[in-house]
Scaffold this active site. Structure first.
Site, PDB file in Angstrom:
ATOM      1  CG  PHE A 121      -2.373  -0.109   0.958  1.00 12.82           C
ATOM      2  CD1 PHE A 121      -2.867  -1.113   0.147  1.00 12.82           C
ATOM      3  CD2 PHE A 121      -3.276   0.788   1.512  1.00 12.82           C
ATOM      4  CE1 PHE A 121      -4.232  -1.224  -0.102  1.00 12.82           C
ATOM      5  CE2 PHE A 121      -4.640   0.694   1.271  1.00 12.82           C
ATOM      6  CZ  PHE A 121      -5.123  -0.316   0.457  1.00 12.82           C
ATOM      7  CD  GLN A 234      -6.047   9.729   3.418  1.00 11.50           C
ATOM      8  OE1 GLN A 234      -6.746   8.744   3.641  1.00 11.50           O
ATOM      9  NE2 GLN A 234      -4.764   9.760   3.718  1.00 11.50           N
ATOM     10  CG  HIS A 236      -8.600   7.223  -1.405  1.00  8.36           C
ATOM     11  ND1 HIS A 236      -8.284   6.798  -2.669  1.00  8.36           N
ATOM     12  CD2 HIS A 236      -8.268   6.211  -0.567  1.00  8.36           C
ATOM     13  CE1 HIS A 236      -7.780   5.569  -2.597  1.00  8.36           C
ATOM     14  NE2 HIS A 236      -7.757   5.197  -1.333  1.00  8.36           N
ATOM     15  CG  LEU A 250     -11.986   4.071  -1.622  1.00  6.85           C
ATOM     16  CD1 LEU A 250     -11.534   5.510  -1.429  1.00  6.85           C
ATOM     17  CD2 LEU A 250     -11.597   3.237  -0.426  1.00  6.85           C
ATOM     18  CD  GLU A 253      -3.057   3.603  -0.941  1.00  6.34           C
ATOM     19  OE1 GLU A 253      -3.900   4.380  -0.457  1.00  6.34           O
ATOM     20  OE2 GLU A 253      -1.935   3.442  -0.462  1.00  6.34           O
ATOM     21  NE  ARG A 309      -5.028   6.017   1.028  1.00  5.93           N
ATOM     22  CZ  ARG A 309      -5.855   5.344   1.809  1.00  5.93           C
ATOM     23  NH1 ARG A 309      -6.534   5.980   2.744  1.00  5.93           N
ATOM     24  NH2 ARG A 309      -5.995   4.050   1.669  1.00  5.93           N
ATOM     25  CG  HIS A 375     -10.976   7.966   2.085  1.00  8.46           C
ATOM     26  ND1 HIS A 375     -11.988   7.060   1.857  1.00  8.46           N
ATOM     27  CD2 HIS A 375      -9.940   7.247   2.605  1.00  8.46           C
ATOM     28  CE1 HIS A 375     -11.589   5.852   2.222  1.00  8.46           C
ATOM     29  NE2 HIS A 375     -10.355   5.939   2.700  1.00  8.46           N
ATOM     30  NE  ARG A 410      -6.860   6.730   7.173  1.00  6.56           N
ATOM     31  CZ  ARG A 410      -7.165   5.702   6.388  1.00  6.56           C
ATOM     32  NH1 ARG A 410      -6.547   4.544   6.536  1.00  6.56           N
ATOM     33  NH2 ARG A 410      -8.088   5.824   5.449  1.00  6.56           N
TER      34      ARG A 410
HETATM   35  C1  LIG Z   1     -14.922   2.743   1.294  1.00  2.44           C
HETATM   36  C2  LIG Z   1     -13.874   2.815   2.375  1.00  2.44           C
HETATM   37  C3  LIG Z   1     -12.785   1.945   2.336  1.00  2.44           C
HETATM   38  C4  LIG Z   1     -11.802   1.982   3.328  1.00  2.44           C
HETATM   39  N1  LIG Z   1     -10.739   1.096   3.284  1.00  2.44           N
HETATM   40  C5  LIG Z   1      -9.836   1.089   4.299  1.00  2.44           C
HETATM   41  C6  LIG Z   1      -8.781   0.103   4.363  1.00  2.44           C
HETATM   42  O1  LIG Z   1      -8.682  -0.782   3.526  1.00  2.44           O
HETATM   43  N2  LIG Z   1      -7.913   0.150   5.395  1.00  2.44           N
HETATM   44  C7  LIG Z   1      -8.003   1.090   6.362  1.00  2.44           C
HETATM   45  O2  LIG Z   1      -7.182   1.087   7.279  1.00  2.44           O
HETATM   46  N3  LIG Z   1      -8.998   2.026   6.343  1.00  2.44           N
HETATM   47  C8  LIG Z   1      -9.910   2.034   5.347  1.00  2.44           C
HETATM   48  N4  LIG Z   1     -10.916   2.971   5.339  1.00  2.44           N
HETATM   49  C9  LIG Z   1     -11.050   3.886   6.471  1.00  2.44           C
HETATM   50  C10 LIG Z   1     -11.653   3.135   7.626  1.00  2.44           C
HETATM   51  O3  LIG Z   1     -12.596   2.196   7.160  1.00  2.44           O
HETATM   52  C11 LIG Z   1     -12.352   4.082   8.600  1.00  2.44           C
HETATM   53  O4  LIG Z   1     -11.506   5.142   8.907  1.00  2.44           O
HETATM   54  C12 LIG Z   1     -12.656   3.316   9.869  1.00  2.44           C
HETATM   55  O5  LIG Z   1     -13.433   2.185   9.554  1.00  2.44           O
HETATM   56  C13 LIG Z   1     -13.356   4.173  10.889  1.00  2.44           C
HETATM   57  O6  LIG Z   1     -13.696   3.307  11.941  1.00  2.44           O
HETATM   58  P1  LIG Z   1     -14.366   3.853  13.260  1.00  2.44           P
HETATM   59  O7  LIG Z   1     -14.564   2.681  14.153  1.00  2.44           O
HETATM   60  O8  LIG Z   1     -13.615   5.012  13.754  1.00  2.44           O
HETATM   61  O9  LIG Z   1     -15.769   4.374  12.750  1.00  2.44           O
HETATM   62  P2  LIG Z   1     -16.823   3.725  11.749  1.00  2.44           P
HETATM   63  O10 LIG Z   1     -16.503   2.373  11.303  1.00  2.44           O
HETATM   64  O11 LIG Z   1     -17.018   4.768  10.733  1.00  2.44           O
HETATM   65  O12 LIG Z   1     -18.104   3.613  12.685  1.00  2.44           O
HETATM   66  C14 LIG Z   1     -18.716   4.737  13.237  1.00  2.44           C
HETATM   67  C15 LIG Z   1     -19.894   4.296  14.064  1.00  2.44           C
HETATM   68  O13 LIG Z   1     -20.416   5.425  14.749  1.00  2.44           O
HETATM   69  C16 LIG Z   1     -21.824   5.445  14.635  1.00  2.44           C
HETATM   70  N5  LIG Z   1     -22.265   6.821  14.848  1.00  2.44           N
HETATM   71  C17 LIG Z   1     -21.905   7.946  14.186  1.00  2.44           C
HETATM   72  N6  LIG Z   1     -22.529   9.009  14.734  1.00  2.44           N
HETATM   73  C18 LIG Z   1     -23.290   8.542  15.758  1.00  2.44           C
HETATM   74  C19 LIG Z   1     -24.171   9.141  16.683  1.00  2.44           C
HETATM   75  N7  LIG Z   1     -24.412  10.447  16.694  1.00  2.44           N
HETATM   76  N8  LIG Z   1     -24.801   8.358  17.585  1.00  2.44           N
HETATM   77  C20 LIG Z   1     -24.605   7.021  17.606  1.00  2.44           C
HETATM   78  N9  LIG Z   1     -23.768   6.408  16.744  1.00  2.44           N
HETATM   79  C21 LIG Z   1     -23.124   7.156  15.838  1.00  2.44           C
HETATM   80  C22 LIG Z   1     -22.087   4.859  13.267  1.00  2.44           C
HETATM   81  O14 LIG Z   1     -23.411   4.402  13.155  1.00  2.44           O
HETATM   82  C23 LIG Z   1     -21.056   3.712  13.277  1.00  2.44           C
HETATM   83  O15 LIG Z   1     -21.566   2.632  13.999  1.00  2.44           O
HETATM   84  C24 LIG Z   1     -11.909   2.930   4.362  1.00  2.44           C
HETATM   85  C25 LIG Z   1     -13.014   3.808   4.409  1.00  2.44           C
HETATM   86  C26 LIG Z   1     -13.991   3.756   3.426  1.00  2.44           C
HETATM   87  C27 LIG Z   1     -15.141   4.709   3.490  1.00  2.44           C
END
Ligand SMILES: Cc1cc2nc3c(=O)[nH]c(=O)nc-3n(C[C@H](O)[C@H](O)[C@H](O)COP(=O)(O)OP(=O)(O)OC[C@H]3O[C@@H](n4cnc5c(N)ncnc54)[C@H](O)[C@@H]3O)c2cc1C
Length: 601
Positions: A121, A234, A236, A250, A253, A309, A375, A410
């Site tokens: 990556f 970021q 992407h 998306l 990568e 990125r 992103h 990142r």
């Molecule tokens: C399409 C895509 C592909 C990606 N691929 C990669 C990858 O291959 N490798 C990598 O390292 N990263 C990747 N990323 C980034 C990574 O997925 C995210 O940064 C990461 O999953 C964020 O995780 P998190 O647990 O912080 O939040 P999230 O997984 O975003 O979860 C947030 C949670 O908070 C909840 N929430 C939000 N607001 C509230 C509220 N007010 N009240 C109650 N609940 C709430 C939502 O419902 C959800 O359950 C990708 C992102 C995307 C969008």
């Protein structure tokens, strides 16, 4: 005040992505009565959408890899603005967190001798991303969710938190509403962990889905906590650009990691023209060397298609601006001419289906059209690097909602590992905080009442108020045009003026109907956090008069060494949001030395 249900817990985790799930599992395992609250259905979080993989220096493909190299890559990717301690803990603990997932039942792609396979990556010196095809997030969330539910963590899903409650200077819980019934829920808690993910829905072209309205960032700020690094967003480099209905989705990568290359309309591999000084020594100068690198890392340097990125996104932006873009305003990402069809379908099944179904493009036969998409936000709640404690007692944050770990940019794969490492830490220290906090904090009925009044106000303006969808669209246009990938002082000032006007309009939005599953009302409430985080980003971006990582200023195109020593801290006091500079923590000598050693290929 209307009737509402009240629940009491030691720890309430808000958000059920990777960070929230890992935090809830840990808090629960440490004996805390733990609730997991999420806005969407359990399992529907950005984490599930993650494609490429989890970065962890396990050394399965390249034995030379270790935490020091990962630490160094992460800091250089973040342009040295990262919290060094978070980057160190992350690099040291990520391998154990991946093995733990495996123990809990996660399946990974394998090397020939049966170890977890790791892929290349951008910005990572070695192939380092543990993955399952391009569906890694799905496997991760499936595993964590199963673990959390089977261990007995109590889940409140489709329940949106709209305010944190405080008792004096400490956190006392949260007020939420059930999305289905619109009824209020009050959580009384000794500790709250924010794990609400990103803020991408403030922009028009984004890989983020509807939930990502910056709620956790805003909740923390309103409760008196500091945010850091908010100027670093970021973009992407590779989102879909066509057809318009899927713009921003998306393109992992992993396509480039598995051999895909970027070309402009003249067929040129333009990334060779954009190698920055910082990465020159370790980046191939010719296409021949770059291609040899895929098979022989020891004797060749890596392809510039896999630069971090921010570098690739800016390069694409320039190519398009200078007239060398693809027909729909992107560039070409070509894996079809480089790899056999069965390899592409096996390694990138989701990408194959995504393009076939959404754009009628067969990526085994023709190139994809791609361009930058909003992103990820590097900025977030300011936390103690070891405990994830925010600046308000009882409040913790992890994952994308927390700031510091990724600095100015990142690296791909570093988010999934961040969620696991700091999700665990947040859960652990939230549980410890709850255990030593004494009596549960008091819930102030006036705070609950104020939250309810604020939530129901849009119904009083039904028929007369502004449409929340129009306000959101206008905000997205403003952020896309003025606080996008390239910024200037004039644009940022005008964005702040427009945000102020939009705040006034948001205070006048009206919604029709009633509280039962009413998406217009939900958006009317989300507008408050969208506008709050947008203001924070624009303010911090205005203050950082340089270009670095995910923040590019046309009027200050170079990094400023003095600004390389400070972070931007955003806080709200008496209803006003302000930004100030604070020095970064000094990098200890033993870690500093890692940047002086000559990199090995
Ligand atoms: C399409 C895509 C592909 C990606 N691929 C990669 C990858 O291959 N490798 C990598 O390292 N990263 C990747 N990323 C980034 C990574 O997925 C995210 O940064 C990461 O999953 C964020 O995780 P998190 O647990 O912080 O939040 P999230 O997984 O975003 O979860 C947030 C949670 O908070 C909840 N929430 C939000 N607001 C509230 C509220 N007010 N009240 C109650 N609940 C709430 C939502 O419902 C959800 O359950 C990708 C992102 C995307 C969008």
């Amino acid at each position: 005040m209307a009737e509402h249900e009240t629940h009491e817990f030691d720890v309430v985790v808000i958000g059920a992505g990777g960070a929230g799930l890992r935090a809830a599992i840990e808090a629960h395992d440490r004996g805390a009565r733990t609730a997991l609250v999420c806005k969407s259905l359990l399992g529907k979080a950005h984490t599930v959408m993650a494609e490429g993989g989890i970065a962890a220096a396990m050394g399965n493909v390249y034995p030379d890899d270790n935490w020091r190299v990962h630490f160094r890559d992460t800091m250089r990717g973040g342009k040295m603005l990262n919290s060094w301690r978070m980057a160190q803990l992350h690099a040291q603990e990520a391998p154990d967190r991946v093995y733990e997932l495996e123990e809990w039942g996660a399946l990974f792609d394998r090397t020939d001798d049966g170890r977890i396979l790791q892929r290349d990556f951008g910005g990572h010196r070695f192939a380092r991303l543990a993955h399952v095809g391009d569906r890694t997030g799905l496997e991760m969330i499936r595993t964590l969710q199963h673990r959390a539910v089977s261990q007995g963590v109590e889940v409140f899903m489709e329940c949106t938190v709209m305010r944190l409650l405080t008792d004096g200077d400490r956190i006392a819980g949260a007020v939420a509403y059930w999305r289905e019934s619109g009824r209020l829920v009050v959580f009384r808690a000794k500790a709250v962990v924010l794990a609400t993910g990103g803020i991408g829905k403030a922009w028009k072209v984004t890989s983020n889905s509807w939930e990502y309205t910056g709620d956790g960032h805003a909740l923390a700020l309103w409760a008196g906590a500091d945010l850091v690094d908010m100027e670093f967003v970021q973009f992407h480099p590779t989102g879909m650009v066509w057809p318009p209905s899927v713009r921003g989705i998306l393109v992992t990568e992993g396509v480039r990691g598995d051999g895909g290359v970027l070309r402009n309309s003249q067929g040129k591999r333009f990334m060779f023209d954009y190698i920055p000084e910082m990465f020159r020594a370790e980046t191939a100068e010719t296409e021949e060397e770059a291609d040899r690198w895929y098979d022989d890392r020891q004797n060749n340097r890596r392809t510039p298609d896999l630069l971090p990125r921010d570098e690739v996104a800016r390069a694409i932006n320039t190519e398009v601006k200078e007239g060398r873009g693809s027909p729909h305003g992107g560039v070409f990402l070509d894996i079809a001419s480089r790899k056999p069809a069965d390899y592409i379908q096996r390694r990138l099944p989701s990408m194959y289906h995504q393009f076939k179904e959404l754009a009628d493009v067969d990526i085994t036969r023709e190139p994809m059209e791609v361009g930058p998409t909003c992103h990820y936000v590097m900025g977030g709640v300011r936390v103690d690097p070891d405990t994830q404690a925010a600046t308000v007692p009882g409040l913790f944050a992890a994952g994308e909602a927390a700031g510091g770990m990724h600095g100015a940019n990142r690296l791909g794969g570093n988010s999934l590992s961040d969620l696991l490492v700091f999700g665990l830490r947040a859960g652990r220290y939230a549980a410890e905080h709850a255990a030593s906090a004494g009596d549960p904090p008091a819930v102030d009925p006036a705070q609950v009442e104020a939250a309810e009044r604020e939530a129901l106000a849009p119904f009083e303006r039904a028929g007369a108020g502004e449409n929340p969808y129009t306000v959101q669209q206008d905000l997205q246009d403003c952020m896309q045009e003025l606080v996008g990938i390239i910024r200037t002082e004039g644009e940022l000032k005008s964005a702040l003026e427009r945000i102020t006007a939009l705040k006034e309009r948001a205070a006048r939005v009206g919604v029709e109907g009633h509280r039962q599953y009413n998406p217009g009302w939900h958006l009317a409430l989300d507008l408050r956090s969208l506008l709050t985080v947008s203001e924070c980003v624009a303010l911090a971006a205005l203050e950082r008069r340089e270009s670095r990582g995910g923040h590019t200023r046309d009027d200050y195109p170079k990094p400023d060494p003095e600004l390389g020593k400070v972070k931007m801290v955003v806080r709200a006091r008496e209803g006003k949001v302000a930004v100030s500079r604070e020095p970064l923590d000094d990098l200890p000598d033993d870690l500093r030395q890692l940047f002086e050693e000559k990199p090995r290929s």
